[in-house]
Scaffold this motif. Structure first.
Motif, PDB file in Angstrom:
ATOM      1  N   GLU A  90       2.406 -12.083   9.992  1.00  0.00           N
ATOM      2  CA  GLU A  90       3.002 -13.202   9.241  1.00  0.00           C
ATOM      3  C   GLU A  90       4.245 -13.066   8.802  1.00  0.00           C
ATOM      4  OE1 GLU A  90       1.201 -15.711   8.034  1.00  0.00           O
ATOM      5  OE2 GLU A  90      -0.853 -15.153   8.933  1.00  0.00           O
ATOM      6  N   ARG A  91       4.878 -11.763   8.568  1.00  0.00           N
ATOM      7  CA  ARG A  91       6.339 -11.434   8.335  1.00  0.00           C
ATOM      8  C   ARG A  91       6.380 -10.168   8.957  1.00  0.00           C
ATOM      9  NH1 ARG A  91       8.826 -14.002   4.048  1.00  0.00           N
ATOM     10  NH2 ARG A  91      10.743 -12.959   4.925  1.00  0.00           N
ATOM     11  N   VAL A  92       7.800  -9.936   8.878  1.00  0.00           N
ATOM     12  CA  VAL A  92       8.326  -8.749   9.617  1.00  0.00           C
ATOM     13  C   VAL A  92       9.487  -8.195   8.725  1.00  0.00           C
ATOM     14  CG1 VAL A  92       9.440  -7.276  11.465  1.00  0.00           C
ATOM     15  CG2 VAL A  92       7.608  -9.044  11.851  1.00  0.00           C
ATOM     16  N   VAL A  93       9.633  -6.785   8.309  1.00  0.00           N
ATOM     17  CA  VAL A  93      10.674  -6.470   7.635  1.00  0.00           C
ATOM     18  C   VAL A  93      11.430  -5.163   8.508  1.00  0.00           C
ATOM     19  CG1 VAL A  93      11.089  -4.710   5.758  1.00  0.00           C
ATOM     20  CG2 VAL A  93       9.714  -6.654   5.264  1.00  0.00           C
ATOM     21  N   SER A  94      12.639  -5.102   8.190  1.00  0.00           N
ATOM     22  CA  SER A  94      13.140  -4.005   8.887  1.00  0.00           C
ATOM     23  C   SER A  94      13.583  -2.884   7.974  1.00  0.00           C
ATOM     24  CB  SER A  94      14.409  -4.212   9.604  1.00  0.00           C
ATOM     25  OG  SER A  94      14.413  -5.420  10.723  1.00  0.00           O
ATOM     26  N   TRP A  95      13.210  -1.646   8.445  1.00  0.00           N
ATOM     27  CA  TRP A  95      13.433  -0.436   7.801  1.00  0.00           C
ATOM     28  C   TRP A  95      14.676   0.358   8.424  1.00  0.00           C
ATOM     29  CZ3 TRP A  95      10.444   4.644   8.533  1.00  0.00           C
ATOM     30  CH2 TRP A  95      11.106   5.523   7.749  1.00  0.00           C
ATOM     31  N   PHE A 110       3.418  -7.521   8.997  1.00  0.00           N
ATOM     32  CA  PHE A 110       2.167  -7.672   8.558  1.00  0.00           C
ATOM     33  C   PHE A 110       1.385  -8.633   9.112  1.00  0.00           C
ATOM     34  CE2 PHE A 110       5.588  -6.274   5.668  1.00  0.00           C
ATOM     35  CZ  PHE A 110       5.059  -5.763   4.332  1.00  0.00           C
ATOM     36  N   TYR A 111       0.200  -8.303   9.615  1.00  0.00           N
ATOM     37  CA  TYR A 111      -0.645  -8.833  10.484  1.00  0.00           C
ATOM     38  C   TYR A 111      -1.921  -9.402   9.384  1.00  0.00           C
ATOM     39  CZ  TYR A 111       1.301  -6.971  14.594  1.00  0.00           C
ATOM     40  OH  TYR A 111       2.160  -6.680  15.673  1.00  0.00           O
ATOM     41  N   GLY A 112      -2.016 -10.762   9.322  1.00  0.00           N
ATOM     42  CA  GLY A 112      -3.341 -11.283   8.628  1.00  0.00           C
ATOM     43  C   GLY A 112      -3.072 -11.063   7.136  1.00  0.00           C
TER      44      GLY A 112
END
Length: 228
Positions: A90-95, A110-112
């Protein structure tokens, strides 16, 4: 039945079905949040970080298919996992972090489950702007961005434990903080216990699993210290 708020010693992928059952029985929505072994040959005590590549991704896909899931990994590996799952996050964040290694960031997929970045605040940028100063004077903060600059836990860090790949608490608090209300967090690869520590600090129910007893003991001690 397993108990919410507990850390179990054993094979997380095999045991986590009991955690899902316990969370559901407690009226919570189970969500896997995990920083799994990366299958690159890290030297863990009592665990070999070298599975067959196909088996590794099949295992991660199965672990993350049972509930909504948040997975921390290198970008290329998350792409491979998404293909294995047949599901885009659903979304991806970069650390991102400064280090002496060739890898300078990991992604959080973030899956589901859809994160709400308004749930966690951070200092505004452009703090000399009059409008920003007004918002700051009112006690307001900026919504969390999708790019987190957080240092790794180095060997010389005061918070460092005996686990070789310890996650920063700030990263886990950001992840858990932007998840919906009413969740229960399950980490099948608990490691040093950072997921459980973040949950304890935020008041979010959790169940964790760690196959190496030494690391499970470290995790339990960290959670006890957080609760004191």
């Amino acid at each position: 039945m397993q108990e919410v708020g507990s850390i179990y010693v054993g094979d997380g992928p095999k045991l986590m079905g009991g955690g899902i059952e316990a969370m559901t029985y407690a009226g919570l929505t189970p969500v896997v949040v995990t920083d799994p072994p990366f299958n690159v040959g890290y030297h863990y005590n009592g665990y070999s970080d070298r599975m067959d590549e196909g088996e590794y991704y099949a295992m991660l896909a199965e672990v993350t298919a049972q509930t909504a899931a948040v997975v921390i990994h290198y970008p290329e590996q998350l792409h491979r996992l998404s293909i294995e799952k047949g599901e885009a996050p659903e979304r991806v964040v970069s650390w991102v972090y400064n280090s002496n290694t060739r890898k300078q960031h990991r992604d959080v997929a973030f899956y589901g489950v859809k994160p709400d970045f308004n749930r966690v605040k951070q200092p505004y940028k452009n703090q000399n702007d009059k409008r920003i100063r007004k918002l700051m004077a009112e006690g307001k903060g900026a919504r969390l961005y999708d790019w987190w600059n957080v240092n790794q836990v180095k060997n010389v860090s005061k918070a460092k434990t005996g686990h070789p790949c310890q996650m920063p608490v700030e990263v886990m608090k950001n992840i858990i903080g932007i998840l919906p209300d009413g969740i229960g967090v399950i980490d099948p690869f608990l490691g040093s216990g950072t997921t459980a520590v973040a949950c304890a600090e935020l008041g979010v129910p959790f169940i964790g699993y760690e196959i190496v007893e030494e690391y499970a003991e470290i995790a339990n001690e960290r959670v006890k210290e957080q609760k004191q």
